[in-house]
Enzyme design. Sequence first.
Site, PDB file in Angstrom:
ATOM      1  N   ASP A 290     -17.828  -9.709 -21.521  1.00  0.00           N
ATOM      2  CA  ASP A 290     -18.175  -9.471 -20.113  1.00  0.00           C
ATOM      3  C   ASP A 290     -19.682  -9.486 -19.884  1.00  0.00           C
ATOM      4  OD1 ASP A 290     -15.473  -9.070 -20.110  1.00  0.00           O
ATOM      5  OD2 ASP A 290     -15.587  -6.893 -19.909  1.00  0.00           O
TER       6      ASP A 290
ATOM      7  N   CYS B 194       5.441  -5.927   1.459  1.00  0.00           N
ATOM      8  CA  CYS B 194       5.740  -4.500   1.385  1.00  0.00           C
ATOM      9  C   CYS B 194       5.104  -3.750   2.552  1.00  0.00           C
ATOM     10  CB  CYS B 194       5.317  -3.957   0.023  1.00  0.00           C
ATOM     11  SG  CYS B 194       6.147  -2.433  -0.378  1.00  0.00           S
ATOM     12  N   TYR B 195       4.066  -2.927   2.334  1.00  0.00           N
ATOM     13  CA  TYR B 195       3.446  -2.253   3.480  1.00  0.00           C
ATOM     14  C   TYR B 195       2.977  -3.282   4.506  1.00  0.00           C
ATOM     15  CZ  TYR B 195       0.350   0.457   6.440  1.00  0.00           C
ATOM     16  OH  TYR B 195      -0.243   1.031   7.530  1.00  0.00           O
TER      17      TYR B 195
ATOM     18  N   GLY C 124       0.840  -1.192   0.000  1.00  0.00           N
ATOM     19  CA  GLY C 124       0.000   0.000   0.000  1.00  0.00           C
ATOM     20  C   GLY C 124       0.867   1.230   0.000  1.00  0.00           C
TER      21      GLY C 124
ATOM     22  N   GLU D 254       4.045 -10.857  -6.436  1.00  0.00           N
ATOM     23  CA  GLU D 254       2.909 -11.020  -7.350  1.00  0.00           C
ATOM     24  C   GLU D 254       3.152 -10.457  -8.740  1.00  0.00           C
ATOM     25  OE1 GLU D 254       3.189  -9.116  -4.736  1.00  0.00           O
ATOM     26  OE2 GLU D 254       2.040  -7.260  -4.849  1.00  0.00           O
TER      27      GLU D 254
ATOM     28  N   LYS E 277      -9.907 -10.418 -17.285  1.00  0.00           N
ATOM     29  CA  LYS E 277     -10.488 -10.754 -18.595  1.00  0.00           C
ATOM     30  C   LYS E 277     -10.288 -12.221 -18.957  1.00  0.00           C
ATOM     31  CE  LYS E 277     -12.299  -8.648 -22.294  1.00  0.00           C
ATOM     32  NZ  LYS E 277     -13.292  -7.571 -22.140  1.00  0.00           N
TER      33      LYS E 277
ATOM     34  N   HIS F 122       7.680  -7.375  -4.093  1.00  0.00           N
ATOM     35  CA  HIS F 122       6.366  -7.846  -4.556  1.00  0.00           C
ATOM     36  C   HIS F 122       6.480  -9.173  -5.312  1.00  0.00           C
ATOM     37  CE1 HIS F 122       4.012  -4.258  -3.587  1.00  0.00           C
ATOM     38  NE2 HIS F 122       5.139  -3.607  -3.795  1.00  0.00           N
TER      39      HIS F 122
END
Length: 516
Positions: free
Chosen positions: A231, A86-87, A59, A175, A372, A173
Amino acid sequence: MSKITNEDKILILDFGSQYTQLIARRVREGKVYSEIFPFNAPIEKIKAFAPKGIILSGGPASVYDAEAPVCDLEIFKLGVPVFGICYGMQLMAHVLGGRVAKAAKREYGRAELTVDDNTDLLWGIAGQSKVWMSHGDRIEKMPEGFLGIGHTENSPVAAMADKSHKFFCLQFHPEVVHTEEGSRILQNFVFEICRCNPTWEMASFIEWQIADIRARVGGKKVICALSGGVDSSVVALLIHKALGESLTCIFVDNGLLRKDEAEKVRKTFRDHFHINLDFVDARARFIDALAGVTEPEKKRKIIGHEFIAIFEEEAKKFTDAEFLAQGTLYPDVIESVSFKGPSAVIKSHHNVGGLPEKMKLKLIEPLRELFKDEVRVLGHELGLPEEICWRHPFPGPGLAIRCIGEVNEENLEMLREADAIVLEEIKAADLYKTIWQAFAVILPVQSVGVMGDERTYDKVIAVRAVTSLDGMTADWAHIPYDVLGKISGRIINEVRGINRVVYDITSKPPGTIEWE
Ligand code: XMP
């Protein structure tokens, strides 16, 4: 109450990082269900979700900010592993008795991680590997019970662990794709540390969603703005599966669609799936409203207003409808930076922006957690025709913003024909799935040509095709010359009024994908 009862689940608490959704996605890729809650989710809600592990996201805040976001500290007493990123790491260090300080040198971008302990979180990771950093604070003193398990040049504690409590932290990170072994690290947490089983499938997502939709909607009526894109089509099918006749889809043919598209939507949804379809032929209304307009933003505004007006008129027919279903995806949901949780700030879906507030309908957005490509898989599971599952994104204002200058029937007709050829040839060359978007643009330019023995003075078609992961950045697609040649030859021979075809070789940035 959680909608899920019997699968292993990971909970992600969101502290406002732009990457939070990526964590969720990486976990789901490993076939373990994950959900994102705002950082301040009440402990009862967290307990009810019964996660096998909790991840605290990154964050933008510093733990010393006056309004620094803090989660309920009871999470550290639940007896489940907690992984701070991280945060999330700095918060854990701060609240568990360590010390966090501003780093003398901020670390953004690539860094080289040296692994000091590869027995659990960093199991199987090479001694040195590239990681992605993005932070201004660093750990000065670890809380009691923690050991450093990895470092970088600027972060003596880039990774730390309290093995007895199964608390793990990373300064970088895992991810993002720039962290070479990031997926492995997340998998180590999910499988080795939390002991999750990889049992989650799209099929279970469908089951849960159906149960959830039924519980929320009860016997009430739902309307859905169907555009024919992947979608809204997936949302329509999902809701239809849950509620059957209680769903009505409203499809507005604005005359700005691709060749034969409106008819295909009618056939697929009304004839094939037997979904109640309110098909509105508003072609004349849009063309009239656009007459003489050349300025791109003005076109967009006119089309948006017209769409809302028509949708409202149509919706009046369904006075007993209480819900509006929308195909909002995760990337449409803007992450909160105001620390009110991620659901606080929502970007209105650009195709139907502004509808819900005015119409006092309650929103159903079953795809809010998905990306998506996950939606395409879901569509596939629901039996949506492949052609729709893989359809390229198409902008709400449609061909109007691919018809540079004035939008009139004559230009639209040439554009629709040329565009159909572009798609046919891209599909024939088996390039459709690897390309993000491919289309034709008609330019308000005439150039001289010679056809047979005659001089021509006709319009120009630009062909645009791009590769992209998310539409945010894009590269022009390196389509083989012979395919481009075929496209050009066919357009000039088959579309009257066009005598020149050019290929757009601009990436994004600096260009945008659309021309207007
Ligand atoms: P640009 O042109 O900004 O487009 O690079 C990025 C993506 O968004 C789509 N797009 C739109 N979609 N309404 C929409 O629903 C719009 O006004 C609009 N403008 C662009 C574009 O097709 C691409 O996928």
